[in-house]
Design a protein around this motif. Structure first.
Motif, PDB file in Angstrom:
ATOM      1  N   VAL A 569       0.846  -1.195   0.000  1.00 55.71           N
ATOM      2  CA  VAL A 569       0.000   0.000   0.000  1.00 55.71           C
ATOM      3  C   VAL A 569       0.877   1.239   0.000  1.00 55.71           C
ATOM      4  O   VAL A 569       1.960   1.240   0.589  1.00 55.71           O
ATOM      5  CB  VAL A 569      -0.909   0.024   1.255  1.00 55.71           C
ATOM      6  N   ALA A 570       0.392   2.301  -0.673  1.00 60.57           N
ATOM      7  CA  ALA A 570       1.039   3.614  -0.583  1.00 60.57           C
ATOM      8  C   ALA A 570       0.004   4.634  -0.129  1.00 60.57           C
ATOM      9  O   ALA A 570      -1.144   4.611  -0.577  1.00 60.57           O
ATOM     10  CB  ALA A 570       1.626   4.022  -1.927  1.00 60.57           C
ATOM     11  N   LEU A 571       0.418   5.499   0.779  1.00 54.30           N
ATOM     12  CA  LEU A 571      -0.409   6.610   1.262  1.00 54.30           C
ATOM     13  C   LEU A 571       0.376   7.897   1.093  1.00 54.30           C
ATOM     14  O   LEU A 571       1.565   7.944   1.419  1.00 54.30           O
ATOM     15  CB  LEU A 571      -0.775   6.434   2.738  1.00 54.30           C
ATOM     16  N   VAL A 572      -0.277   8.941   0.583  1.00 50.51           N
ATOM     17  CA  VAL A 572       0.365  10.246   0.438  1.00 50.51           C
ATOM     18  C   VAL A 572      -0.580  11.312   0.971  1.00 50.51           C
ATOM     19  O   VAL A 572      -1.780  11.300   0.671  1.00 50.51           O
ATOM     20  CB  VAL A 572       0.708  10.560  -1.039  1.00 50.51           C
ATOM     21  N   SER A 573      -0.016  12.198   1.759  1.00 52.09           N
ATOM     22  CA  SER A 573      -0.784  13.320   2.307  1.00 52.09           C
ATOM     23  C   SER A 573      -0.046  14.612   1.992  1.00 52.09           C
ATOM     24  O   SER A 573       1.164  14.712   2.203  1.00 52.09           O
ATOM     25  CB  SER A 573      -0.939  13.155   3.829  1.00 52.09           C
ATOM     26  N   GLU A 585       0.155  14.066  10.463  1.00 52.01           N
ATOM     27  CA  GLU A 585      -0.917  13.698  11.398  1.00 52.01           C
ATOM     28  C   GLU A 585      -2.139  13.160  10.668  1.00 52.01           C
ATOM     29  O   GLU A 585      -2.869  12.319  11.197  1.00 52.01           O
ATOM     30  CB  GLU A 585      -1.293  14.893  12.259  1.00 52.01           C
ATOM     31  N   LEU A 586      -2.383  13.628   9.463  1.00 54.74           N
ATOM     32  CA  LEU A 586      -3.551  13.160   8.710  1.00 54.74           C
ATOM     33  C   LEU A 586      -3.493  11.658   8.435  1.00 54.74           C
ATOM     34  O   LEU A 586      -4.524  10.990   8.358  1.00 54.74           O
ATOM     35  CB  LEU A 586      -3.664  13.920   7.388  1.00 54.74           C
ATOM     36  N   ILE A 587      -2.295  11.095   8.263  1.00 49.79           N
ATOM     37  CA  ILE A 587      -2.190   9.654   7.957  1.00 49.79           C
ATOM     38  C   ILE A 587      -1.500   8.872   9.067  1.00 49.79           C
ATOM     39  O   ILE A 587      -1.103   7.723   8.871  1.00 49.79           O
ATOM     40  CB  ILE A 587      -1.449   9.430   6.620  1.00 49.79           C
ATOM     41  N   ALA A 588      -1.373   9.485  10.241  1.00 43.96           N
ATOM     42  CA  ALA A 588      -0.675   8.810  11.344  1.00 43.96           C
ATOM     43  C   ALA A 588      -1.347   7.500  11.723  1.00 43.96           C
ATOM     44  O   ALA A 588      -0.684   6.464  11.892  1.00 43.96           O
ATOM     45  CB  ALA A 588      -0.588   9.741  12.556  1.00 43.96           C
ATOM     46  N   GLU A 589      -2.669   7.504  11.875  1.00 34.09           N
ATOM     47  CA  GLU A 589      -3.391   6.278  12.232  1.00 34.09           C
ATOM     48  C   GLU A 589      -3.584   5.385  11.011  1.00 34.09           C
ATOM     49  O   GLU A 589      -3.526   4.160  11.103  1.00 34.09           O
ATOM     50  CB  GLU A 589      -4.747   6.622  12.861  1.00 34.09           C
ATOM     51  N   ALA A 590      -3.785   6.002   9.871  1.00 31.06           N
ATOM     52  CA  ALA A 590      -4.045   5.239   8.650  1.00 31.06           C
ATOM     53  C   ALA A 590      -2.874   4.321   8.300  1.00 31.06           C
ATOM     54  O   ALA A 590      -3.062   3.170   7.905  1.00 31.06           O
ATOM     55  CB  ALA A 590      -4.335   6.196   7.492  1.00 31.06           C
ATOM     56  N   LYS A 591      -1.661   4.821   8.432  1.00 35.26           N
ATOM     57  CA  LYS A 591      -0.501   3.997   8.067  1.00 35.26           C
ATOM     58  C   LYS A 591      -0.341   2.805   9.002  1.00 35.26           C
ATOM     59  O   LYS A 591       0.132   1.737   8.601  1.00 35.26           O
ATOM     60  CB  LYS A 591       0.766   4.832   8.021  1.00 35.26           C
ATOM     61  N   LYS A 592      -0.740   2.963  10.272  1.00 40.01           N
ATOM     62  CA  LYS A 592      -0.708   1.828  11.198  1.00 40.01           C
ATOM     63  C   LYS A 592      -1.725   0.767  10.790  1.00 40.01           C
ATOM     64  O   LYS A 592      -1.470  -0.437  10.877  1.00 40.01           O
ATOM     65  CB  LYS A 592      -0.984   2.291  12.623  1.00 40.01           C
ATOM     66  N   ASP A 603       4.132  19.149   5.649  1.00 40.96           N
ATOM     67  CA  ASP A 603       3.507  19.603   4.401  1.00 40.96           C
ATOM     68  C   ASP A 603       3.288  18.476   3.390  1.00 40.96           C
ATOM     69  O   ASP A 603       2.350  18.510   2.599  1.00 40.96           O
ATOM     70  CB  ASP A 603       4.349  20.702   3.757  1.00 40.96           C
ATOM     71  N   LEU A 604       4.141  17.445   3.401  1.00 35.06           N
ATOM     72  CA  LEU A 604       4.001  16.338   2.458  1.00 35.06           C
ATOM     73  C   LEU A 604       4.517  15.067   3.127  1.00 35.06           C
ATOM     74  O   LEU A 604       5.689  14.972   3.464  1.00 35.06           O
ATOM     75  CB  LEU A 604       4.806  16.617   1.182  1.00 35.06           C
ATOM     76  N   ALA A 605       3.633  14.102   3.326  1.00 34.21           N
ATOM     77  CA  ALA A 605       4.006  12.863   4.014  1.00 34.21           C
ATOM     78  C   ALA A 605       3.693  11.671   3.111  1.00 34.21           C
ATOM     79  O   ALA A 605       2.633  11.617   2.488  1.00 34.21           O
ATOM     80  CB  ALA A 605       3.256  12.733   5.336  1.00 34.21           C
ATOM     81  N   VAL A 606       4.643  10.722   3.042  1.00 33.14           N
ATOM     82  CA  VAL A 606       4.479   9.499   2.250  1.00 33.14           C
ATOM     83  C   VAL A 606       4.676   8.297   3.174  1.00 33.14           C
ATOM     84  O   VAL A 606       5.626   8.261   3.959  1.00 33.14           O
ATOM     85  CB  VAL A 606       5.494   9.444   1.090  1.00 33.14           C
ATOM     86  N   ALA A 607       3.790   7.321   3.095  1.00 35.01           N
ATOM     87  CA  ALA A 607       3.893   6.125   3.939  1.00 35.01           C
ATOM     88  C   ALA A 607       3.594   4.892   3.105  1.00 35.01           C
ATOM     89  O   ALA A 607       2.901   4.960   2.084  1.00 35.01           O
ATOM     90  CB  ALA A 607       2.926   6.218   5.116  1.00 35.01           C
ATOM     91  N   GLY A 608       4.145   3.754   3.548  1.00 34.54           N
ATOM     92  CA  GLY A 608       3.881   2.480   2.897  1.00 34.54           C
ATOM     93  C   GLY A 608       3.249   1.519   3.872  1.00 34.54           C
ATOM     94  O   GLY A 608       3.272   1.742   5.085  1.00 34.54           O
ATOM     95  N   GLY A 609       2.688   0.445   3.363  1.00 31.64           N
ATOM     96  CA  GLY A 609       2.060  -0.561   4.212  1.00 31.64           C
ATOM     97  C   GLY A 609       2.013  -1.901   3.526  1.00 31.64           C
ATOM     98  O   GLY A 609       2.312  -2.017   2.335  1.00 31.64           O
ATOM     99  N   ARG A 610       1.612  -2.933   4.282  1.00 30.76           N
ATOM    100  CA  ARG A 610       1.616  -4.298   3.755  1.00 30.76           C
ATOM    101  C   ARG A 610       0.214  -4.848   3.489  1.00 30.76           C
ATOM    102  O   ARG A 610       0.074  -5.899   2.886  1.00 30.76           O
ATOM    103  CB  ARG A 610       2.316  -5.235   4.750  1.00 30.76           C
ATOM    104  N   ASP A 611      -0.847  -4.158   3.969  1.00 32.96           N
ATOM    105  CA  ASP A 611      -2.192  -4.742   3.973  1.00 32.96           C
ATOM    106  C   ASP A 611      -3.147  -3.933   3.115  1.00 32.96           C
ATOM    107  O   ASP A 611      -3.860  -3.038   3.609  1.00 32.96           O
ATOM    108  CB  ASP A 611      -2.693  -4.802   5.420  1.00 32.96           C
ATOM    109  N   PRO A 612      -3.239  -4.228   1.799  1.00 31.77           N
ATOM    110  CA  PRO A 612      -4.134  -3.458   0.932  1.00 31.77           C
ATOM    111  C   PRO A 612      -5.615  -3.674   1.240  1.00 31.77           C
ATOM    112  O   PRO A 612      -6.458  -2.834   0.894  1.00 31.77           O
ATOM    113  CB  PRO A 612      -3.769  -3.959  -0.470  1.00 31.77           C
TER     114      PRO A 612
END
Length: 630
Positions: A569-573, A585-592, A603-612
């Protein structure tokens, strides 16, 4: 009285530590550790251990001893590790022993030129050993500290704990005892010995089960008939009398079958009598000197007292001979290319391949592997005769035969002269001339433990088989690429360049398509916030789209998520400077929620994850973080 004590008298000083040699070595220890000698009796002890042990270590390695867990190598490892621990006690986090080697060579090199010759090699071995032990030291000391802290006053450290540190973490008993003694705590060495003995007995029991050594009247057979007469050095078939028959196999008084030992596998073949026949699938030692033929179910019957004709698989034995003699040539070539510190640590000799384990401190380079192969094959092509004979141990030493330190040998030993350079003690079976080995080809090289490397190689017809398989792969690859085999590399490079250009063009089209989506996504904003799932893009494309959406009129924040094509998974805020929101903070819980992480940025945050599968849930959490409800 001791040379150094005599030197103290001659130089008019009160202690060996004040002699000119140790004064310089102690100065080097002080310089490397930042601790002054003479400032504190406790730190003086550590500095003196550093100086003394650095000298011992340098000379031992230069003399050909290598750090290991056996014999002289273990003594060296203990000396070196004790020095490292005292550097650790002085608060030194950086390696110091290589610098101490430099000091020893500077002080003693003029009188011992071999130290200057071996300087770089000794320095490299010491540096690698220190780095490895520092990791062991940190782990082991932390665990030991925890156990010591739990002990009551006067209570000894349990032997089981000391054994666990030794067996699981490689923490030597001597070091455990030394650290415990500094805290006034004894170590239950009897408990340690009991735990060690229990482990050894479990290992022996496992070996007995694996070999069937608990079955059969081996002692009685040896007492009545003596050891098996092995005739297989010169014969592939011979007659023997059946002494015992059972589920474990068949025992003859004389046999051409070689019993597995010295790394060489046991022979296979057939045993026939007037009333039955049996296929031998392995040959082992049921007890020292007693050959046990492990067999498949007997066709007919074989009775004790019958004469039997025992015939080995001659073609298989010939392949084993080639591989066994090749291990000796390989050993010699490795020592020539890498140095005299190379010593055999184990081997496997079968009909299909050979495996050779040896002491060395780093991976072999492709050039070194090629040099070993070239040297070994030149020796084989020389086709010098191979002599395999019995002689006295004293005569074997005079011939320069390499023996394994710590192994026990009788007064009469078997020596193998494999060509003009290799002379070793060996009881296996071998070719008559080096040319019989054929081509030797190394197929792999790797690590199997601390300072132990392993090479695997093939000889004779197996080398031809490897060559044919390689040629077949090249031909198939060339056909797939559509070029002649001689142009395979150029063809692959061309296809890779074409594929790279196509991928770049595809990514560009995807980004153009994504940019075209920005106005549409911006139109879906709620209170200036866009939260959406866009699965068609990779991580970089998702980031570019998020920035493009953020820059649209009326948008102050955007969160985009994508289930990636390759998994994950990729998340961008992204937020505008005046939004009053934090992108991280907008994706702090989402990425977990999607089982990932990433560095937060305002201003720009990118996160990855394993569970689509939980991406939609994560995007709902992002909406909530932005103050929206779905």
């Amino acid at each position: 009285a001791g040379l150094e004590r005599m030197l103290s008298v001659l130089q008019g000083v009160d202690s060996v530590w004040e002699t000119d040699e140790f004064v310089e070595l102690l100065a080097a220890a002080s310089r490397l550790t930042g601790v002054a000698h003479g400032a504190d009796p406790r730190t003086d002890v550590s500095l003196r251990i550093l100086a003394d042990h650095a000298r011992s270590t340098t000379f031992l390695i230069s003399d050909g001893v290598f750090p290991s867990n056996e014999a002289r190598g273990y003594v060296l490892r203990r000396i070196l590790r004790r020095a490292v621990r005292h550097a650790f006690l002085l608060g030194v986090d950086e390696p110091v022993m290589a610098g101490m080697v430099d000091a020893v060579v500077e002080v003693m090199g003029p009188d011992y030129p071999e130290l200057v010759r071996d300087h770089a090699y000794v320095r490299d071995v010491v540096a690698r050993e220190e780095l490895r032990f520092r990791e062991t030291l940190r782990t082991g000391q932390n665990i030991l500290d925890q156990h010591l802290a739990r002990l009551e006053a006067g209570e000894a450290l349990p032997g089981e704990i000391a054994f666990q540190l030794h067996d699981t973490y490689g923490f030597p008993l001597e070091l455990t005892a030394e650290i415990a003694a500094e805290r006034g705590v004894a170590v239950d060495t009897e408990g340690f010995a009991a735990a060690m003995a229990a482990q050894q007995e479990r290992a022996k029991a496992a070996r007995r089960v694996a070999t069937g050594a608990d079955e059969g009247p081996w002692a009685e057979l040896l007492d009545e008939f003596g050891e098996t007469d092995f005739i297989g050095r010169d014969e592939v078939s011979g007659t023997g009398r059946v002494l015992w028959v059972g589920e474990a196999g068949v025992v003859l008084d004389r046999t051409p079958f070689y019993a597995e030992s010295g790394g060489q596998v046991g022979d296979t073949g057939v045993i026939r009598t007037d009333t039955g026949e049996v296929r031998v699938v392995d040959t082992r030692y049921a007890a020292p000197g007693l050959h046990l033929h492990v067999v498949e179910p007997i066709e007919g019957s074989i009775e004790v007292g019958q004469l039997a004709v025992a015939t080995i698989d001659a073609e298989r034995r010939a392949a084993i001979r080639r591989n066994h003699t090749a291990t000796h040539i390989l050993h010699w070539a490795l020592r020539e290319v890498l140095g005299d510190h190379v010593k055999q640590q184990g081997s496997y000799v079968g009909p299909d391949r050979l495996r050779f384990d040896f002491s060395h401190f780093e991976a072999l380079t492709p050039d070194q592997i090629e040099a070993v192969e070239d040297l070994a094959n030149r020796e084989i092509l020389d086709n010098a005769p191979v002599r395999h004979f019995e002689t006295t141990m004293e005569r074997a030493r005079e011939l320069g035969a390499i023996a394994f330190f710590g192994d026990k040998y009788g007064d009469i030993v078997r020596v193998l002269e494999a060509g003009r350079h290799s002379v070793e003690l060996c009881g296996g079976t071998h070719v008559r001339a080096l040319g019989d080995i054929g081509l030797l080809h190394i197929v792999s090289e790797g690590s199997i433990g601390s300072n132990i490397r392993r090479v695997e190689a093939v000889t004779g017809l197996e080398s031809l088989a490897v060559l044919r398989r390689a040629e077949g792969l090249v031909a198939r690859a060339a056909e797939a690429v559509g070029v002649p085999p001689d142009e395979l590399v150029e063809g692959i490079e061309k296809r890779l360049a074409e594929a790279k250009a196509v991928r770049a063009e595809l990514e560009q089209l995807k980004r153009q398509l994504a940019a075209a989506q920005a106005p549409r996504l911006a139109a879906e904003a709620v209170d200036g916030v866009v939260v959406a799932r866009v699965d068609e893009l990779d991580r970089d494309g998702l980031r570019e789209l998020a920035v493009s959406v953020r820059d649209q009129p009326g948008v102050r924040a955007v969160v985009l998520g994508a289930a990636l094509e390759g998994g994950g998974v990729a998340l961008v805020s992204a937020v505008t400077p005046d939004s009053g929101l934090d992108a991280g903070e907008l994706i702090a819980e989402a990425k977990k929620t999607v089982g990932g992480g990433g560095r937060p940025a305002p201003d720009l945050a990118v996160a990855g994850g394993r569970d689509p599968e939980r991406l939609d849930e994560a995007l709902d959490q992002a909406r909530a973080a932005a103050g929206l409800t779905r």
